[in-house]
Design a protein around this motif. Sequence first.
Motif, short mmCIF file in Angstrom:
data_model
loop_
_atom_site.label_atom_id
_atom_site.label_comp_id
_atom_site.label_asym_id
_atom_site.label_seq_id
_atom_site.Cartn_x
_atom_site.Cartn_y
_atom_site.Cartn_z
N MET A 114 0.84 -1.20 0.00
CA MET A 114 0.00 0.00 0.00
C MET A 114 0.88 1.25 0.00
N ASP A 115 1.95 1.25 0.79
CA ASP A 115 2.85 2.41 0.83
C ASP A 115 3.47 2.68 -0.54
N ALA A 116 3.88 1.64 -1.24
CA ALA A 116 4.46 1.81 -2.57
C ALA A 116 3.42 2.39 -3.53
N ALA A 117 2.19 1.94 -3.42
CA ALA A 117 1.11 2.45 -4.27
C ALA A 117 0.88 3.93 -4.01
N VAL A 118 0.73 4.31 -2.75
CA VAL A 118 0.47 5.71 -2.41
C VAL A 118 1.63 6.61 -2.83
N THR A 119 2.86 6.15 -2.64
CA THR A 119 4.03 6.93 -3.06
C THR A 119 4.01 7.16 -4.57
N ALA A 120 3.76 6.10 -5.33
CA ALA A 120 3.73 6.22 -6.79
C ALA A 120 2.56 7.08 -7.27
N ILE A 121 1.40 6.91 -6.66
CA ILE A 121 0.23 7.71 -7.03
C ILE A 121 0.50 9.19 -6.74
N THR A 122 1.06 9.48 -5.59
CA THR A 122 1.39 10.86 -5.22
C THR A 122 2.35 11.47 -6.24
N ALA A 123 3.38 10.74 -6.61
CA ALA A 123 4.35 11.25 -7.58
C ALA A 123 3.68 11.53 -8.92
N ARG A 124 2.81 10.62 -9.34
CA ARG A 124 2.14 10.82 -10.64
C ARG A 124 1.19 12.02 -10.58
N LEU A 125 0.49 12.19 -9.47
CA LEU A 125 -0.42 13.34 -9.35
C LEU A 125 0.36 14.65 -9.41
N GLU A 126 1.53 14.68 -8.83
CA GLU A 126 2.35 15.88 -8.88
C GLU A 126 2.73 16.22 -10.32
#
Length: 85
Positions: free
Chosen positions: A67-79
């Motif tokens: 889940m942490d890897a998913a949230v980190t990647a999603i956050t980066a993509r949203l930025e």
Amino acid sequence: MLARQETQARSRVELMPLSPTTWRVCNDRYADGDLRRVVGYLQTIDDGYEMLWMRPRPGVVYRYATMDAAVTAITARLELTSDPD
């Protein structure tokens, strides 16, 4: 009802539980009712998590081990893909 799960303040990701294994992924930069707010759906799969993106291109799927890897990647993509404030 499941508790709302939010990431750290710096993140733009808000996870809204739909079931014990599925979350609506929102960009907290946008207000409720703004079509840009919902960016996809995250769900548990056999060996991790799968993100189905609705923005900027519907149907794109990525898989993550945690889940942490998913949230980190999603956050980066949203930025990278969100409209500037």
